[in-house]
Design a protein around this motif. Structure first.
Motif, short mmCIF file in Angstrom:
data_model
loop_
_atom_site.label_atom_id
_atom_site.label_comp_id
_atom_site.label_asym_id
_atom_site.label_seq_id
_atom_site.Cartn_x
_atom_site.Cartn_y
_atom_site.Cartn_z
N VAL A 165 7.38 -8.45 38.43
CA VAL A 165 7.00 -7.14 37.89
C VAL A 165 8.02 -6.08 38.26
CG1 VAL A 165 5.62 -6.42 39.89
CG2 VAL A 165 5.02 -5.58 37.62
N GLU A 166 8.22 -5.10 37.36
CA GLU A 166 8.97 -3.89 37.63
C GLU A 166 8.13 -2.71 37.15
OE1 GLU A 166 13.68 -4.18 37.53
OE2 GLU A 166 12.77 -4.77 35.61
N VAL A 167 8.04 -1.67 37.99
CA VAL A 167 7.17 -0.53 37.70
C VAL A 167 8.00 0.75 37.73
CG1 VAL A 167 5.11 0.74 38.40
CG2 VAL A 167 5.25 -1.74 38.79
N TYR A 168 7.79 1.61 36.74
CA TYR A 168 8.50 2.89 36.64
C TYR A 168 7.48 4.02 36.48
CZ TYR A 168 12.52 -0.09 35.63
OH TYR A 168 13.51 -1.04 35.69
N ASN A 177 8.77 -6.61 42.28
CA ASN A 177 8.39 -7.75 43.12
C ASN A 177 8.58 -9.05 42.35
OD1 ASN A 177 7.18 -8.85 45.62
ND2 ASN A 177 5.54 -9.50 44.24
N ILE A 178 9.12 -10.05 43.05
CA ILE A 178 9.23 -11.40 42.50
C ILE A 178 8.05 -12.20 43.05
CG2 ILE A 178 10.64 -13.48 42.35
CD1 ILE A 178 11.87 -11.06 41.00
N GLY A 179 7.23 -12.74 42.17
CA GLY A 179 6.05 -13.49 42.61
C GLY A 179 4.81 -12.98 41.92
N TRP A 180 3.68 -13.30 42.49
CA TRP A 180 2.43 -12.97 41.83
C TRP A 180 1.38 -12.57 42.86
CZ3 TRP A 180 -1.71 -16.16 43.21
CH2 TRP A 180 -1.36 -17.35 43.84
N THR A 181 0.33 -11.91 42.42
CA THR A 181 -0.81 -11.58 43.27
C THR A 181 -2.08 -12.07 42.58
OG1 THR A 181 -1.22 -9.41 42.27
CG2 THR A 181 0.36 -9.51 44.08
N SER A 182 -3.09 -12.36 43.36
CA SER A 182 -4.37 -12.81 42.81
C SER A 182 -5.41 -11.71 42.84
CB SER A 182 -4.89 -14.02 43.58
OG SER A 182 -5.03 -13.70 44.95
#
Length: 819
Positions: A165-168, A177-182
């Motif tokens: 993800v990339e957030v602006y 962030n590289i990866g994932w969240t649950s």
């Protein structure tokens, strides 16, 4: 006022007879099952908010007032947030999105997104939960919102994403962030990002890439509100901490008073009447530490986060009385019973209860959590009306009166009625304690109140037994490891009765993949239950047997799992482990029959066991490119340790056949297993050790599966094989333990205990297990014990709070069974 129970004197004497653990990665407080599981993640009870094993806040707050002085001795006020831009768990929202790569300035506030699609969050490939179905590799989302006021204390990004993800924010890169969240993560943003906010129109823009597996995107913004100063509240000085198998004990100095706090979850697996009761105790003992008498009150605040999956869920709370008790109850208004499944989840149905004796004259009331910064200074509103809202606190003030040098004691009960904790092949099941339909949580709370003194006495005796058995088997450090493991292992299960009337003791793969009743989680957990509660061990196998014998599972080997917790409707893991699970089921069935001293359990499943044994004869000796329980390490063909499991599984079948008076069958399968074992020794021989895979002498691995040859008396492998491996392992250790195998430096601590139990001398056993103790007491990863850690630095690699640490009891089991 309840004076010091004579029983407490007995408890103190019992504690003096055996040691207690003084250091652990995290400390169990209220632990009954995977949903009712509250921990302290620090060495002091005041260092942080208490948490569910997943790491989410489930706050228990404790204050004591000594005359006019107030001290905090438990927990920390959870952070308070004001929603600026709600995520979908608080309020549905629409935004613009595209799954086609846009122009480079797509994140700019001035970008024209009129041609993009409009959709609601969450964006996911989960058809059940999706507001917008997302199945492509990438998605770009723009959410326009208006702020009236930019006076913000600390800007927090509330984000759940799967995967990268990339957030602006208004064109400024805020987070990546590289990866994932649950689940949602709360991410503090830099002041430079906060400065980009403006009164009026703003744009939150996010790019998410689904690299593999599931897909998810949902986001919002919060303001972390500054906590009230609480300058009039002091922090109690913690002067002691120790753990036993069923209790965690704290000592505090609170100015002119001493306070002892004991958390007791009476998980007595050898006493089902007590074990099934979903009630824990918090015991408070206070006394003056000078020559004067002091007026003392103790406060407990229990957050309604204990009864929700996410803090945004609205709850209802009410105070009432029942028989001898005053009770506060709370639960979500929605009550979505069994509507969610997965790993990083908390229960959001059923009801939490905080109960005290009416004779105690305690004050019970409900408030907003933020009002408990100093509960003795706040105005108290007592009511029996239902209170609705979010982030509530269930509060109890216990008056101890004027206290002198002698301890005065009182206790509070915390219970949970989970209504229907699991679904078993489309049938919701009640917890074991209420399966007959005659019991209510109020009855259980009252019984627990009446039984307090004898239960505490039983807990002390049980704790002493667990410690003493482990001490005799493996020494002090090993005994400490067993104590650390005990409640964690037991509380990673739920106990229910199947529709057929059989016991089901179902595990959850905590922070692994969330599966329910995974066979290769049952397998490493087994030694604890074989040593002390073989009926619970049956309950860990019954569901898997039913799955095959009902015809729902049609393959000629055992299933991997029954589903994703708490829905046990059939295997959801994406790949089978045929040799692994069939070997596990055969070995554990033989172990149950040994523990019970009769072959009845095997007899009732003989046809299924025969099918699995024949599969192992056909495919087990030199396994193909299959996964084993160490699936996190990847596929491995010609796995010598997995081959051992197959050989032992066949030998266990032979052993059971002999017990069932089938001598020809026993002789045939034992001969097959013995021939395989001799061939194994030749194929795995690598000179000074035995290889990880057949045919590669430059590899090695822990042969932890071989321990059953010793424990069950299968007599397949000569002592020379054990000795050769142990001698080699002692040359391969790192600071925090023996690596799992030659591929990596990480390890599984449960397997180290099994491997070490192959040794025929205590010195080698301690040499292999002392580094595990070092890991457990020095790891920088402060979560309920991880069984998968790095041997070079002691950090968790993955997994936490899993039941598999029941495997630490292998040396205890070996000591009980091998004469």
């Amino acid at each position: 006022m309840r004076k010091l129970f004579p029983m407490f004197c007995l408890v103190l004497v019992c504690r003096s007879l055996f040691a207690q653990v003084e250091k652990a990665p995290a400390y169990p407080l209220i632990t009954h099952n995977t949903y009712m599981s509250i921990w302290s993640f620090g060495d002091t009870l005041t260092s942080s908010a208490t948490k569910h094993w997943t790491g989410k806040d489930q706050s228990l707050l404790g204050f004591i007032r000594v005359d006019g002085e107030v001290y905090r001795f438990m927990g920390k006020a959870p952070r308070s947030y004001k929603t600026l831009l709600p995520a979908s768990d608080e309020k549905a929202y629409q935004c613009k999105y595209t799954e086609t790569r846009p122009a480079d300035n797509w994140m700019s506030p001035q970008f024209n997104d009129a041609n993009w699609n409009t959709g609601g969050a969450p964006f996911t490939d989960d058809k059940v939960q999706a507001k917008t179905l997302w199945k492509s590799r990438g998605i770009w989302m723009r959410r326009t919102f208006t702020l009236d006021n930019t006076n913000i204390d600390k800007l927090i990004l509330k984000l759940q994403h799967d995967d990268n993800v990339e957030v602006y924010l208004n064109g400024e890169r805020a987070y990546g962030n590289i990866g994932w969240t649950s689940d949602f993560q709360l991410i503090p943003l830099r002041d430079a990002v906060k400065a980009k906010l403006r009164a009026g129109t703003n744009v939150l823009a996010i790019h998410c890439v689904n690299t593999a597996g599931g897909a998810w995107l949902d986001a919002g913004l919060l303001d972390e509100v500054k906590e009230p100063s609480g300058n009039d509240v002091k922090v109690a000085v913690q002067t002691g901490l120790d753990m036993t198998a069923t209790q965690t004990n704290y000592k505090f100095r609170c100015g002119k008073a001493d306070l002892l706090v004991t958390f007791t979850s009476p998980l007595l697996i050898n006493d089902m009447d007590v074990f099934i009761r979903p009630v824990s105790y918090i015991t408070y003992r206070v006394r003056s530490n000078d020559n004067n008498r002091h007026d003392i009150k103790v406060f407990l605040g229990a957050s309604t986060d204990i009864a929700v999956n996410r803090p945004a869920q609205e709850v209802a709370a009410v105070t009432y009385t029942n028989n001898k008790l005053s009770i506060i109850r709370a639960g979500t208004i929605e009550q979505p019973v069994l509507k969610k499944k997965g790993d990083d989840l908390r229960i959001d149905w059923g009801y939490m209860h905080v109960a005290v004796a009416k004779a105690m004259n305690a004050i019970q009331y409900v408030s907003q959590a933020k009002e408990t910064i100093n509960p003795f200074a706040a105005k108290i509103y007592t009511t029996t009306d239902t209170v609705k809202g979010k982030d509530l606190s269930l509060n109890t003030i216990i008056p101890f009166g004027t206290v002198g040098r002698n301890f005065v004691s009182n206790f509070v009960e915390i219970g949970y009625d989970d209504l229907f904790p699991v679904m078993f092949f489309d049938i919701p099941l009640k917890p074991w304690w209420k399966a007959d339909g005659t019991k209510t949580i109020e009855k259980e709370l009252n019984i627990a109140y009446d039984d307090y003194a004898p239960v505490m006495k039983k807990c002390s005796a049980f704790d002493k037994m667990i410690f003493t058995d482990a001490l005799k088997a493996g020494g002090n450090k090993y005994a400490d490891l067993c104590i650390i493991a005990y409640r964690q292992s037991v509380a990673a299960h739920v106990l229910v009765k199947s529709p057929q009337g059989n016991i089901l003791f179902l595990s959850k793969e905590n922070f692994s993949n969330g599966s329910i009743n995974t066979v290769d989680v049952t397998y490493p957990s087994a030694p604890l239950y074989l040593a002390y509660a073989p009926k619970l061990m049956e309950g860990m196998l019954n569901g898997i047997f039913f799955y095959s014998e009902s015809g729902k599972w049609k393959k000629p080997f055992a299933a991997h799992d029954l589903g994703t917790y708490p829905i046990a409707n059939g295997q959801t893991y994406g790949e089978d482990m045929p040799v692994e699970e069939s070997g596990n089921m055969l070995i554990l069935t033989a172990a149950i029959c040994k523990a019970e001293g009769k072959p009845d359990f095997a007899k009732s499943h003989w046809q299924t066991l025969t099918t699995w044994a024949n599969y192992l004869v056909k495919a087990g000796f030199d396994p193909a490119n299959q996964l084993c329980t160490d699936d996190f390490a990847g596929h491995l063909a010609h796995n010598a340790n997995l081959s051992i499991k197959a050989i032992e599984g066949i030998a266990c079948y032979a052993q059971l056949a002999g017990e069932l008076k089938q001598p020809l069958v026993a002789a045939n399968y034992h001969s097959t297993a013995l021939s395989m074992a001799k061939n194994w020794i030749k194929k795995a021989d690598a000179g000074n050790h035995y290889s990880l895979v057949f045919g590669d002498k430059n590899t090695w691995s822990q042969k932890y599966n071989m321990v059953w040859d010793k424990v069950l008396g299968l007599h397949l492998f000569p002592q020379k094989v054990y000795d050769t491996e142990i001698k080699y392992y002692l040359t391969k250790q790192n600071k925090f333990g023996l690596p799992l195998d030659s591929r990596k430096t990480y390890t599984k601590s449960d397997w180290i205990i099994w491997t070490a139990s192959l040794s025929n001398n205590i010195q080698s056993f301690k040499a292999l297990t002392d580094p595990v103790y070092k890991y457990a007491t020095e790891t920088p990863t402060r979560v309920p014990l991880s069984d998968w850690h790095e041997t070079t630095n002691g950090k968790m690699v993955g997994f936490q709070a899993r039941s598999v640490v029941g495997g630490y009891f292998m040396k205890t089991l070996e000591h009980k069974w091998v004469k």
